[in-house]
Design a protein around this motif. Sequence first.
Motif, PDB file in Angstrom:
ATOM      1  N   THR A 395       1.017  -1.135   0.195  1.00 36.41           N
ATOM      2  CA  THR A 395       0.045   0.089   0.020  1.00 36.41           C
ATOM      3  C   THR A 395       0.911   1.352   0.017  1.00 36.41           C
ATOM      4  O   THR A 395       0.667   2.105  -1.012  1.00 36.41           O
ATOM      5  CB  THR A 395      -0.988   0.185   1.272  1.00 36.41           C
ATOM      6  N   GLU A 396       1.766   1.357   1.066  1.00 31.20           N
ATOM      7  CA  GLU A 396       2.883   2.243   0.906  1.00 31.20           C
ATOM      8  C   GLU A 396       3.478   2.487  -0.421  1.00 31.20           C
ATOM      9  O   GLU A 396       3.615   3.835  -0.922  1.00 31.20           O
ATOM     10  CB  GLU A 396       3.860   2.141   2.260  1.00 31.20           C
ATOM     11  N   ARG A 397       3.940   1.555  -1.119  1.00 31.49           N
ATOM     12  CA  ARG A 397       4.718   1.627  -2.126  1.00 31.49           C
ATOM     13  C   ARG A 397       3.885   2.219  -3.256  1.00 31.49           C
ATOM     14  O   ARG A 397       4.093   3.174  -3.938  1.00 31.49           O
ATOM     15  CB  ARG A 397       5.104   0.335  -2.458  1.00 31.49           C
ATOM     16  N   LEU A 398       2.697   1.758  -3.445  1.00 33.77           N
ATOM     17  CA  LEU A 398       1.683   2.335  -4.348  1.00 33.77           C
ATOM     18  C   LEU A 398       1.467   3.950  -4.328  1.00 33.77           C
ATOM     19  O   LEU A 398       1.329   4.723  -4.958  1.00 33.77           O
ATOM     20  CB  LEU A 398       0.316   1.399  -4.505  1.00 33.77           C
ATOM     21  N   CYS A 399       1.069   3.989  -3.033  1.00 31.60           N
ATOM     22  CA  CYS A 399       0.856   5.379  -2.581  1.00 31.60           C
ATOM     23  C   CYS A 399       2.120   6.304  -2.918  1.00 31.60           C
ATOM     24  O   CYS A 399       1.869   7.557  -3.553  1.00 31.60           O
ATOM     25  CB  CYS A 399       0.453   5.578  -1.080  1.00 31.60           C
ATOM     26  N   ASP A 400       3.154   5.976  -2.591  1.00 30.70           N
ATOM     27  CA  ASP A 400       4.340   6.875  -2.911  1.00 30.70           C
ATOM     28  C   ASP A 400       4.712   6.977  -4.482  1.00 30.70           C
ATOM     29  O   ASP A 400       4.749   8.173  -4.862  1.00 30.70           O
ATOM     30  CB  ASP A 400       5.282   6.146  -2.174  1.00 30.70           C
ATOM     31  N   HIS A 401       4.408   5.946  -5.135  1.00 27.33           N
ATOM     32  CA  HIS A 401       4.392   5.938  -6.508  1.00 27.33           C
ATOM     33  C   HIS A 401       3.357   6.916  -7.091  1.00 27.33           C
ATOM     34  O   HIS A 401       3.606   7.885  -7.876  1.00 27.33           O
ATOM     35  CB  HIS A 401       4.046   4.640  -7.218  1.00 27.33           C
ATOM     36  N   LEU A 402       2.228   6.890  -6.619  1.00 22.46           N
ATOM     37  CA  LEU A 402       0.865   7.775  -6.873  1.00 22.46           C
ATOM     38  C   LEU A 402       1.506   9.186  -6.625  1.00 22.46           C
ATOM     39  O   LEU A 402       1.112  10.159  -7.305  1.00 22.46           O
ATOM     40  CB  LEU A 402      -0.214   7.482  -6.080  1.00 22.46           C
ATOM     41  N   LEU A 403       1.725   9.417  -5.405  1.00 24.04           N
ATOM     42  CA  LEU A 403       2.202  10.763  -4.869  1.00 24.04           C
ATOM     43  C   LEU A 403       3.301  11.421  -5.961  1.00 24.04           C
ATOM     44  O   LEU A 403       3.488  12.698  -6.114  1.00 24.04           O
ATOM     45  CB  LEU A 403       2.599  10.925  -3.513  1.00 24.04           C
ATOM     46  N   GLN A 404       4.258  10.574  -6.470  1.00 25.30           N
ATOM     47  CA  GLN A 404       5.265  10.987  -7.257  1.00 25.30           C
ATOM     48  C   GLN A 404       4.534  11.728  -8.590  1.00 25.30           C
ATOM     49  O   GLN A 404       4.996  12.678  -9.024  1.00 25.30           O
ATOM     50  CB  GLN A 404       6.121   9.938  -7.695  1.00 25.30           C
ATOM     51  N   MET A 405       3.286  11.026  -8.901  1.00 23.63           N
ATOM     52  CA  MET A 405       2.685  11.465 -10.087  1.00 23.63           C
ATOM     53  C   MET A 405       1.720  12.662  -9.705  1.00 23.63           C
ATOM     54  O   MET A 405       1.571  13.505 -10.429  1.00 23.63           O
ATOM     55  CB  MET A 405       1.891  10.199 -10.506  1.00 23.63           C
ATOM     56  N   ASP A 406       1.186  12.548  -8.721  1.00 21.28           N
ATOM     57  CA  ASP A 406       0.117  13.528  -8.312  1.00 21.28           C
ATOM     58  C   ASP A 406       0.391  13.915  -6.665  1.00 21.28           C
ATOM     59  O   ASP A 406      -0.087  13.298  -5.929  1.00 21.28           O
ATOM     60  CB  ASP A 406      -1.209  12.937  -8.396  1.00 21.28           C
ATOM     61  N   ALA A 407       1.214  14.936  -6.468  1.00 19.88           N
ATOM     62  CA  ALA A 407       1.740  15.231  -5.119  1.00 19.88           C
ATOM     63  C   ALA A 407       0.689  15.520  -4.270  1.00 19.88           C
ATOM     64  O   ALA A 407       0.748  15.639  -2.908  1.00 19.88           O
ATOM     65  CB  ALA A 407       2.584  16.405  -5.074  1.00 19.88           C
ATOM     66  N   GLY A 408      -0.561  15.956  -4.965  1.00 17.40           N
ATOM     67  CA  GLY A 408      -1.468  16.712  -4.096  1.00 17.40           C
ATOM     68  C   GLY A 408      -2.573  15.467  -3.829  1.00 17.40           C
ATOM     69  O   GLY A 408      -4.066  15.961  -3.755  1.00 17.40           O
ATOM     70  N   ASN A 409      -2.547  14.105  -3.886  1.00 17.67           N
ATOM     71  CA  ASN A 409      -3.390  13.167  -4.045  1.00 17.67           C
ATOM     72  C   ASN A 409      -3.683  12.989  -2.483  1.00 17.67           C
ATOM     73  O   ASN A 409      -3.341  12.355  -1.660  1.00 17.67           O
ATOM     74  CB  ASN A 409      -3.134  11.926  -4.658  1.00 17.67           C
ATOM     75  N   ALA A 410      -5.028  13.437  -1.947  1.00 17.02           N
ATOM     76  CA  ALA A 410      -5.385  13.513  -0.473  1.00 17.02           C
ATOM     77  C   ALA A 410      -5.811  11.704  -0.343  1.00 17.02           C
ATOM     78  O   ALA A 410      -5.496  11.546   1.038  1.00 17.02           O
ATOM     79  CB  ALA A 410      -6.767  14.326  -0.395  1.00 17.02           C
ATOM     80  N   GLY A 411      -6.240  11.006  -1.256  1.00 17.67           N
ATOM     81  CA  GLY A 411      -6.360   9.636  -1.103  1.00 17.67           C
ATOM     82  C   GLY A 411      -5.303   8.748  -0.650  1.00 17.67           C
ATOM     83  O   GLY A 411      -5.252   8.232   0.279  1.00 17.67           O
ATOM     84  N   ALA A 412      -4.268   9.282  -1.400  1.00 14.75           N
ATOM     85  CA  ALA A 412      -2.953   8.536  -1.020  1.00 14.75           C
ATOM     86  C   ALA A 412      -2.558   8.659   0.129  1.00 14.75           C
ATOM     87  O   ALA A 412      -1.904   7.921   0.951  1.00 14.75           O
ATOM     88  CB  ALA A 412      -1.943   8.679  -2.050  1.00 14.75           C
ATOM     89  N   ARG A 413      -2.444   9.929   0.698  1.00 15.17           N
ATOM     90  CA  ARG A 413      -2.240  10.683   1.742  1.00 15.17           C
ATOM     91  C   ARG A 413      -3.038   9.767   2.859  1.00 15.17           C
ATOM     92  O   ARG A 413      -2.134   9.289   4.146  1.00 15.17           O
ATOM     93  CB  ARG A 413      -2.521  11.986   1.924  1.00 15.17           C
ATOM     94  N   PHE A 414      -4.136   9.905   2.815  1.00 20.50           N
ATOM     95  CA  PHE A 414      -5.074   9.102   3.892  1.00 20.50           C
ATOM     96  C   PHE A 414      -4.544   7.735   4.003  1.00 20.50           C
ATOM     97  O   PHE A 414      -4.454   7.104   5.147  1.00 20.50           O
ATOM     98  CB  PHE A 414      -6.597   9.268   3.325  1.00 20.50           C
ATOM     99  N   LEU A 415      -4.449   6.966   2.875  1.00 23.65           N
ATOM    100  CA  LEU A 415      -4.040   5.585   3.089  1.00 23.65           C
ATOM    101  C   LEU A 415      -2.669   5.552   3.834  1.00 23.65           C
ATOM    102  O   LEU A 415      -2.559   4.536   4.643  1.00 23.65           O
ATOM    103  CB  LEU A 415      -4.007   4.941   1.610  1.00 23.65           C
ATOM    104  N   LYS A 416      -1.762   6.396   3.511  1.00 19.76           N
ATOM    105  CA  LYS A 416      -0.573   6.379   4.112  1.00 19.76           C
ATOM    106  C   LYS A 416      -0.750   6.564   5.583  1.00 19.76           C
ATOM    107  O   LYS A 416       0.020   5.796   6.411  1.00 19.76           O
ATOM    108  CB  LYS A 416       0.577   7.596   3.595  1.00 19.76           C
TER     109      LYS A 416
END
Length: 509
Positions: A395-416
């Motif tokens: 989950t963390e790996r996918l969120c970090d990958h996503l945040l590299q593409m979209d630094a403002g992704n609130a969903g990824a932050r929440f999952l982290k």
Amino acid sequence: MTGEAVSAGADLDRFRAAIARRLGLSLDGQSGSALLAAWRRRAAAAEVTPAAYLLRLDSPPSWSAEVARLAEELTVAETYFFRNAAQFQALTQAVLPARARAAGPGEPIRILSAGCSTGEEAYSLAIAARETPELAGRPVIIRAVDVNGSSLARAVKARYTPWALRETSPEMRARYFRPVGREFALDVDVRTAVVFEQRNLIDGPGDLGAFDVVFCRNLLMYLVPDAARAVVAHLARALLPGGYLFLGHAETLRGLSDLFELAHTHATFYYRRQDRRAGSHLGTNRTLDAGSLARLEQSSTPDPVSRGQQAWIEDIQRASDRIRTLTAPPLTGAPAGSASRDLAALEDIVDFLGQERLADARAALAGLPAEVADSPRGLLVRAILSSHGHDLAATERLCDHLLQMDAGNAGARFLKALCAQRAGDLDAAVAEHRLAAALDPSFAMPRLYLGLLARRAQQAGSARRELERALPLLEREDPTRLSLFGGGFGRSALLALCRAEMAACGGAR
Ligand SMILES: C[S@@+](CC[C@H](N)C(=O)[O-])C[C@H]1O[C@@H](n2cnc3c(N)ncnc32)[C@H](O)[C@@H]1O
């Protein structure tokens, strides 16, 4: 409307519109009777009928003295020293050192507090600058503006109650304040480091100056969109290329295109004005005045300022329903053929996740082409699926990958945040929840968790505040997002939980 007879309804709407034009304030949330009372009070003070008052307020020549008096009635002045500590850490540890490196030897660093209220923010900036070793020996110029004259008069007096110092450490208090009766007087050197000025930020840019850093916190949130657009335009022009802008924690900005990039350090967000002229004959010429900077921008590019700010303001306007990576339509337009089928399959997975049909979701995911699975939306879907399977690392790996593409992704932050929580790192969880909530102020779940975590830490006051903010968000939260991030609980269960927790820490039910 005739003579004295003003009333709620159409008359009040006209008064609201006049205020929006002259002060920028959005008064939709304000009680009609309080507004009527303020109108009548100001009309009586000006010795005219309310109808005549409105006419004069709304027609040239500008009645700026009265506009400023109205501001005293209508603006929110809430502020305190070192509000949002993370931003001050970012300022002293990242931003000011960077600006000192960019500046020529001995050249001053210039800071603006826009909407400074009673001065706490501007003086905090002055103290922070003094506490930044990289600025030692360098002049620092701090300017502070506000439309509210009585707030500014209090700012100049620089006497504060203990409540204004509630976030100030004992060391800072001892170093920069002297007790006088029940108040604290600010050190004279800090006082004189700040120049205050009464200014309505809605009225043209004037000669604001050229700044390395602008703090404009908790002001845009009170403005109507057109006014916010105008204020942002003035501030952007007042910022040097490469300069930094800090907004309030509930004022978010994403996808700034031409002029700004999102910066994220010290568990907080702020914005850096891109230096698009680097390499041009100007480079980072710090001695440009704001007027010549604006002229240059207008002549050298097709109005990048207004495009950038348009994006910003649209972003603010959309704050309540944006960053819904999962609930928004996957892509604009209607892709044909297999692309369309793949995107539809991604939406099916979203549905499966919402219904907790995890096996179906996994099976459908396996059939997605890589470019869809690795798109921001695909990554978030996969991260949610991993979190359901309690695979924290994935989950963390996918969120970090996503945040590299979209630094403002609130969903990824929440999952982290959930990952950190499950790993027992509650400080990191709180930091991530705060980021998620700051990125998308309409996102209910991080607020709810902030309340629950504060309760767990026995911080009843902050738990109550967070839960009080979570409650209306939960009431309005998008159903799909709720089903995806709500941990298997429906809206009514989450609302009941929130209310019970509020009651347990002494808040209203
Ligand atoms: C909530 S206070 C924020 C104070 C401080 N920036 C902070 O975050 O702690 C908002 C301030 O914005 C000021 N303000 C509102 N509209 C303004 C305008 N059109 N021009 C200048 N200041 C304005 C208000 O007078 C008020 O002092």
